[in-house]
Design a protein around this motif. Sequence first.
Motif, short mmCIF file in Angstrom:
data_model
loop_
_atom_site.label_atom_id
_atom_site.label_comp_id
_atom_site.label_asym_id
_atom_site.label_seq_id
_atom_site.Cartn_x
_atom_site.Cartn_y
_atom_site.Cartn_z
N TYR A 83 85.30 -28.93 34.81
CA TYR A 83 86.20 -28.18 35.69
C TYR A 83 86.29 -26.72 35.26
CZ TYR A 83 87.85 -32.64 37.62
OH TYR A 83 87.93 -33.85 38.25
N LEU A 84 86.31 -26.47 33.96
CA LEU A 84 86.39 -25.09 33.47
C LEU A 84 85.13 -24.31 33.83
CD1 LEU A 84 88.03 -25.58 29.94
CD2 LEU A 84 89.06 -24.56 31.98
N ILE A 85 83.98 -24.96 33.76
CA ILE A 85 82.72 -24.29 34.14
C ILE A 85 82.75 -23.91 35.62
CG2 ILE A 85 80.24 -24.62 34.44
CD1 ILE A 85 80.29 -26.36 31.92
N VAL A 86 83.16 -24.86 36.47
CA VAL A 86 83.26 -24.58 37.90
C VAL A 86 84.27 -23.47 38.16
CG1 VAL A 86 83.91 -25.53 40.15
CG2 VAL A 86 82.56 -26.91 38.56
N THR A 87 85.41 -23.52 37.47
CA THR A 87 86.44 -22.51 37.64
C THR A 87 85.95 -21.14 37.20
OG1 THR A 87 88.16 -24.18 37.26
CG2 THR A 87 88.80 -21.87 37.05
N ALA A 88 85.19 -21.09 36.10
CA ALA A 88 84.65 -19.82 35.61
C ALA A 88 83.68 -19.22 36.61
CB ALA A 88 83.96 -20.03 34.26
N ILE A 89 82.84 -20.05 37.22
CA ILE A 89 81.90 -19.56 38.23
C ILE A 89 82.66 -19.02 39.45
CG2 ILE A 89 80.08 -20.25 39.85
CD1 ILE A 89 79.19 -22.31 37.76
N ALA A 90 83.69 -19.76 39.88
CA ALA A 90 84.50 -19.31 41.02
C ALA A 90 85.23 -18.02 40.70
CB ALA A 90 85.49 -20.41 41.41
N ILE A 141 85.15 -10.59 45.84
CA ILE A 141 86.35 -10.54 46.68
C ILE A 141 87.38 -9.54 46.19
CG2 ILE A 141 88.25 -11.92 47.63
CD1 ILE A 141 86.47 -14.38 47.39
N TYR A 142 87.64 -9.54 44.88
CA TYR A 142 88.71 -8.70 44.35
C TYR A 142 88.53 -7.21 44.66
CZ TYR A 142 91.99 -6.54 41.14
OH TYR A 142 93.00 -5.77 40.60
N PRO A 143 87.31 -6.65 44.54
CA PRO A 143 87.17 -5.22 44.87
C PRO A 143 87.61 -4.88 46.30
CG PRO A 143 85.24 -5.98 43.69
CD PRO A 143 86.05 -7.20 44.03
N PRO A 154 87.54 -10.79 53.45
CA PRO A 154 87.99 -11.45 52.22
C PRO A 154 88.54 -12.86 52.45
CG PRO A 154 88.71 -9.18 52.22
CD PRO A 154 88.14 -9.45 53.57
N LEU A 155 89.26 -13.06 53.55
CA LEU A 155 89.81 -14.39 53.83
C LEU A 155 88.69 -15.39 54.13
CD1 LEU A 155 92.95 -13.59 56.03
CD2 LEU A 155 92.89 -14.47 53.67
N ILE A 156 87.65 -14.96 54.82
CA ILE A 156 86.51 -15.84 55.08
C ILE A 156 85.83 -16.21 53.77
CG2 ILE A 156 84.21 -15.96 56.12
CD1 ILE A 156 85.25 -14.20 58.39
N LEU A 157 85.64 -15.22 52.91
CA LEU A 157 85.00 -15.49 51.61
C LEU A 157 85.86 -16.41 50.75
CD1 LEU A 157 83.64 -11.91 50.77
CD2 LEU A 157 82.32 -13.92 51.50
N VAL A 158 87.17 -16.22 50.78
CA VAL A 158 88.07 -17.09 50.03
C VAL A 158 88.00 -18.52 50.55
CG1 VAL A 158 90.50 -17.61 49.57
CG2 VAL A 158 89.65 -15.28 49.29
N GLY A 159 87.95 -18.66 51.89
CA GLY A 159 87.83 -19.98 52.48
C GLY A 159 86.55 -20.69 52.06
N MET A 210 84.81 -20.06 49.36
CA MET A 210 84.92 -20.34 47.93
C MET A 210 85.76 -21.58 47.67
SD MET A 210 86.44 -17.92 44.87
CE MET A 210 88.13 -18.28 45.33
N ILE A 211 86.88 -21.72 48.39
CA ILE A 211 87.74 -22.89 48.20
C ILE A 211 87.01 -24.17 48.56
CG2 ILE A 211 89.79 -24.06 49.10
CD1 ILE A 211 91.11 -21.31 49.34
N ILE A 212 86.26 -24.16 49.66
CA ILE A 212 85.51 -25.35 50.07
C ILE A 212 84.47 -25.72 49.02
CG2 ILE A 212 83.86 -26.23 51.77
CD1 ILE A 212 85.37 -24.63 53.89
N LEU A 213 83.73 -24.72 48.53
CA LEU A 213 82.70 -24.99 47.52
C LEU A 213 83.31 -25.49 46.21
CD1 LEU A 213 80.24 -22.00 48.08
CD2 LEU A 213 79.89 -24.40 48.67
N VAL A 214 84.42 -24.88 45.81
CA VAL A 214 85.07 -25.30 44.56
C VAL A 214 85.60 -26.73 44.69
CG1 VAL A 214 87.07 -24.90 43.07
CG2 VAL A 214 85.63 -22.99 43.76
N ARG A 215 86.21 -27.05 45.82
CA ARG A 215 86.69 -28.42 46.04
C ARG A 215 85.53 -29.42 45.99
NH1 ARG A 215 91.82 -29.06 48.64
NH2 ARG A 215 91.24 -31.25 48.86
#
Length: 260
Positions: A24-31, A39-41, A101-106, A108-113
């Motif tokens: 989980y930490l590896i996946v979280t670090a990649i995300a 996204i942050y910039p 950014p919202l599209i990218l966050v969406g 990212m959330i799907i891939l992380v899940r």
Amino acid sequence: MIVLNAFKLLFSNFGLMWRLLLYYLIVTAIAAAFFMGVIYPQISDLLTQVAGTQVFENFKVLIGNLVTMSPDLMQSSETFRVSLGAAADVIAQNSGSLILPLILVGVMIILVRFLYGLGDYPAFRILNGSLKERARYPFWGTLITNLPKSMLTSLCVMLITLPTDILFCLLIYWLAGWSVSVFGIFALFVVAGVAILLFSVRETFLAAWRPLIASENKNPVRAFGESLSLCGKSFFFVFSQQVILLFLLILLNLISAFFT
């Protein structure tokens, strides 16, 4: 009791828990790297403006007062409400720049899940082997050799849990707006209670789904039907255990938020 048995199973398979946590930490670090690099910039200026409303600091103060049941709880609640409204105004004024950014966050959330879910199948396979055969299987080897099954299981589970998560969050958001005007500060307890009940009901019906896929090697659709049938017959017993587990999880997060 299921909760006590769950803790016994946890401590008897602590090595598996550490490996699962590492995954989980590896996946979280990649995300996190994707978020900070892509996204942050795009939203850093907006976050600075939102932080200027003191909404984050006021939320931390509110959680601290809630955990300690401070006499200042009502005052901190009102302060947070005002700063939250100011933050919402700032976001509304910059809504046009939030689309990408919202599209990218969406995404990212799907891939992380999905990636988080890949760890479920091998974990249940290992636990099943430990309970039935007293065998020890390596986590990473089990993950790789069962990757197609893990991918199918994660996708099927996500197709159920992700839409219900969105639906529940919308209901909780609406309830929060309504209950504040009715219950005042006690709206926090109302919203938390309803959230626990909603997610507990879902997890009750899905409690046997992944174990059936992993231990009985059933296809996800058939296992889903059997999980509904099995857990439906023992609904109130399983439901009560889910409520306890979710309450402990929320309490742990509140304590963590207070000290961090």
